[in-house]
Design a protein around this motif. Sequence first.
Motif, short mmCIF file in Angstrom:
data_model
loop_
_atom_site.label_atom_id
_atom_site.label_comp_id
_atom_site.label_asym_id
_atom_site.label_seq_id
_atom_site.Cartn_x
_atom_site.Cartn_y
_atom_site.Cartn_z
N HIS A 1 84.10 -51.87 -65.17
CA HIS A 1 85.23 -53.42 -65.24
C HIS A 1 84.96 -53.89 -66.03
N SER A 2 84.15 -54.05 -66.68
CA SER A 2 83.88 -55.50 -67.75
C SER A 2 84.44 -54.26 -68.75
N GLU A 3 83.30 -53.32 -69.57
CA GLU A 3 83.46 -52.87 -70.22
C GLU A 3 84.48 -51.56 -70.77
N HIS A 4 85.12 -51.33 -69.67
CA HIS A 4 86.28 -50.51 -70.33
C HIS A 4 87.08 -50.15 -69.30
N GLY A 5 88.04 -52.30 -68.13
CA GLY A 5 88.73 -52.49 -67.89
C GLY A 5 89.63 -51.75 -66.57
N LEU A 6 88.38 -50.76 -65.91
CA LEU A 6 89.06 -49.92 -64.98
C LEU A 6 89.16 -51.28 -63.74
N ALA A 7 89.93 -50.23 -62.36
CA ALA A 7 90.41 -51.85 -61.14
C ALA A 7 89.58 -51.83 -60.65
N LYS A 8 89.56 -53.18 -60.43
CA LYS A 8 87.64 -53.55 -60.21
C LYS A 8 87.59 -53.49 -58.50
N ILE A 9 86.93 -52.91 -58.00
CA ILE A 9 87.18 -52.74 -56.31
C ILE A 9 85.65 -52.97 -55.91
N LYS A 10 86.31 -53.28 -54.40
CA LYS A 10 84.52 -53.57 -53.90
C LYS A 10 83.85 -52.04 -53.36
N PRO A 11 82.77 -51.77 -52.93
CA PRO A 11 82.52 -50.60 -52.75
C PRO A 11 82.80 -50.90 -51.16
N VAL A 12 82.86 -49.37 -50.64
CA VAL A 12 83.09 -49.58 -48.85
C VAL A 12 81.77 -49.85 -48.22
N ASN A 13 82.57 -50.66 -47.41
CA ASN A 13 80.65 -51.19 -46.70
C ASN A 13 80.36 -50.59 -45.48
N PHE A 14 78.94 -50.89 -45.15
CA PHE A 14 78.33 -49.76 -44.22
C PHE A 14 77.73 -50.39 -44.02
N SER A 15 76.98 -50.24 -42.43
CA SER A 15 76.23 -51.07 -41.67
C SER A 15 75.74 -50.09 -40.66
N LEU A 16 74.53 -50.07 -40.28
CA LEU A 16 73.64 -49.24 -39.48
C LEU A 16 73.49 -50.16 -38.20
N LEU A 17 74.02 -51.13 -37.84
CA LEU A 17 74.07 -51.67 -37.11
C LEU A 17 74.75 -51.70 -35.67
N PRO A 18 75.30 -51.55 -35.29
CA PRO A 18 76.18 -50.86 -33.82
C PRO A 18 75.27 -49.70 -33.18
N TYR A 19 74.62 -48.43 -33.99
CA TYR A 19 73.87 -47.31 -34.11
C TYR A 19 72.44 -48.09 -33.28
N ARG A 20 71.87 -49.34 -34.26
CA ARG A 20 70.50 -49.80 -33.21
C ARG A 20 71.24 -50.57 -32.88
N SER A 21 72.37 -50.97 -32.25
CA SER A 21 72.81 -51.99 -31.23
C SER A 21 72.67 -50.63 -30.11
N GLN A 22 73.09 -49.75 -29.57
CA GLN A 22 73.32 -48.77 -28.85
C GLN A 22 71.61 -47.71 -28.33
N LEU A 23 70.80 -47.92 -29.90
CA LEU A 23 69.96 -47.79 -29.25
C LEU A 23 69.27 -49.21 -28.03
N GLN A 24 69.18 -50.42 -28.71
CA GLN A 24 68.78 -50.70 -27.83
C GLN A 24 69.09 -51.11 -26.76
N LYS A 25 70.80 -51.26 -26.68
CA LYS A 25 71.26 -50.92 -25.40
C LYS A 25 71.16 -49.68 -24.36
N LEU A 26 70.47 -49.18 -25.30
CA LEU A 26 70.49 -47.83 -23.95
C LEU A 26 68.46 -47.60 -23.37
N TYR A 27 68.14 -48.63 -24.90
CA TYR A 27 66.23 -48.75 -24.15
C TYR A 27 66.54 -49.46 -22.83
N GLU A 28 67.84 -50.20 -22.48
CA GLU A 28 67.70 -51.73 -21.78
C GLU A 28 68.86 -51.21 -20.95
N GLU A 29 69.60 -50.00 -20.23
CA GLU A 29 69.43 -49.34 -19.57
C GLU A 29 68.38 -48.11 -18.84
#
Length: 657
Positions: free
Chosen positions: A513-541
Amino acid sequence: MISAQTLKERPRLAINEFSRRLGDYKRWRDELIEIINEYQTWVESHGLASGEEDLQLYELIDALRSDKLTIALVAEFSRGKTELINAIFFADYRQRLLPSEAGRTTMCPTELRYDDNKPPCLKLLPIETRQTATTISEYKRTSAAWTVMPLDLDSPKKMAETFHQTVRTKSVSRQQAEEFGLYHPDMEATTHMLNSDGSVEIPVWRHAIINFPHPLLKQGLVVLDTPGLNSLGTEPELTLSMLPSAQAVLFVLAADAGVTKTDLEVWNHHVCPTRDSNGAGRLVALNKIDYLWDEMRHDNAFATAMARQTQETARTLGISKNQVLAVSAQKGLLGKIKADYALIERSGLPALEAKLSDDIIPARRELLRERVIHDIGSMVETTSAMIEARHFAVAGQIVELQTLGSENSETVQDLVTRLRDEKQAYDQTLVSFQNTRAVLSDQVKVLLDYLSVEAFDNLADITRRGMSESWTTPGLREAMKSMFNGALDAMERANKQTQQVRSLVQAIYGKFHSEHGLAKIKPVNFSLLPYRSQLQKLYEEAEAFRNSPMMIITEQHFVVQKFFVTLAGRAREIFSESNTAARAWSKAIMGPILSQVREHKILMDQRLENLKKVHENSGNLNDRIAELESSRQNLENQQLVIRNMLRKINQPAPIDS
């Protein structure tokens, strides 16, 4: 298929609320598939597609087509649960689909679904498979162990005989019943299975799947009919996998008895752990209210009594009274068969059907909509950004060529030389970019290694070796703690690694973006917290299940081992799902920048080629400008199309009328 004559002769019933809403849901889902197909065709026709994005779109379309809406019915014995299934979902067939007459009760978990790739049939898994370490979900992937019985759709009598297989039992010795994990002398829920001669009555089948071309099942509905406390307690997969994966659990009680001790055990140990703390997707049916009709001569007295029973049931179970509905499955079924609308209304079925519709269909639809937005929303936005970049570049070239009309040949040559230098600098950046991609690939490999099924299998093997040879409940507790601590730690490490990968990609985006003027975009976000929550919930179940009456009393090798195998199997599935999601994200996160990098290079080449042609022959300047004007108009049209596509994908799901 059901013959045309059969369909013609069968009187049609009024479509109930649940059926109507499910039909609306399917049509909405089909429209989503059509939009995605339209987008895929459009990007291919305009040369904007990539192999990875095509694969992701195919997978999303396949997931939408195979989407299922699952309702599980849970109850103790003789609560009228199977009759309720017949009344809600299958009354339009004008007969009981499942055996629910007096003295007959579901002995094995039964799934009603439809797969048009297979003929109508009843698939039965023998009870002897309980002696293996193989789970039901694993057995579903192969046909070898199943007994398959075809369904004669034109003969109700033959179908009724076939469906009675689900309630078949056989007598075995107490020792064999205990080895199967189906009987324990100190367990009250199993005492009814003991015969006068000392033998034990056990189900012939462990699991049943009915593949039936009913309209609701064709629309993606799956109904899970579960047996009582005994089977729930001895088949861990029901509590740890099947019930949690259902979109709704309908808990059935007898209105004249209210919440009994065994009802409360089923609720606390098998229904509550599978639902959110706010009670979403959890309904209670107070069935058999017709038993009280004769006792209450006046409607007002009956209504008062039922209101009191509903309030008391909600208080005992710890839920809102709006989640408790009074019904008569038997009278509702009878009313539908006879088209007696007064009886249907009095049975309470319309209110229960409406509640099911209101609770689960909109929630499932919103979940699918969010997935579509997550999976292809960024793709469409990237495509839009590419079109915008092309439009901006073409507009710039038009202005540039129009300006050159008054310039001399030397000025044009200087411009060509300067553009060549820019292109060489950009090519050098691309070399550096390839090196950075190699580093990124190594970082992604670390991430996927944390989430690999092989890594989890190693953890599970270590856990098994560390367990006591007796497979006791204390040994199981330690094994569970050890396995889940290791699994949660791996998931946490992987989640931190995703942040490192995202930071690296963000740096790449920023550089271009800064050196060649390409469009300013944000990387797609991603989190493993939902899967961690599934593991925790499975443990509780699992903890709740381990503390259930069956597990407290039973110390058998069979039941405890089966529990651990089921638990490890579900945790393994979570790791597999998270690995697949992380792999898809690692590809998607680089998609926008790769597209822009390639697009920028193409545009630079086109610009340089235009200038060269003008320099060689200034007479074709107007022709080149005319070509670019045509391209600009085409790109503006493309912008309108893609914006409309983005609007369709992001629009909220319609509110049901």
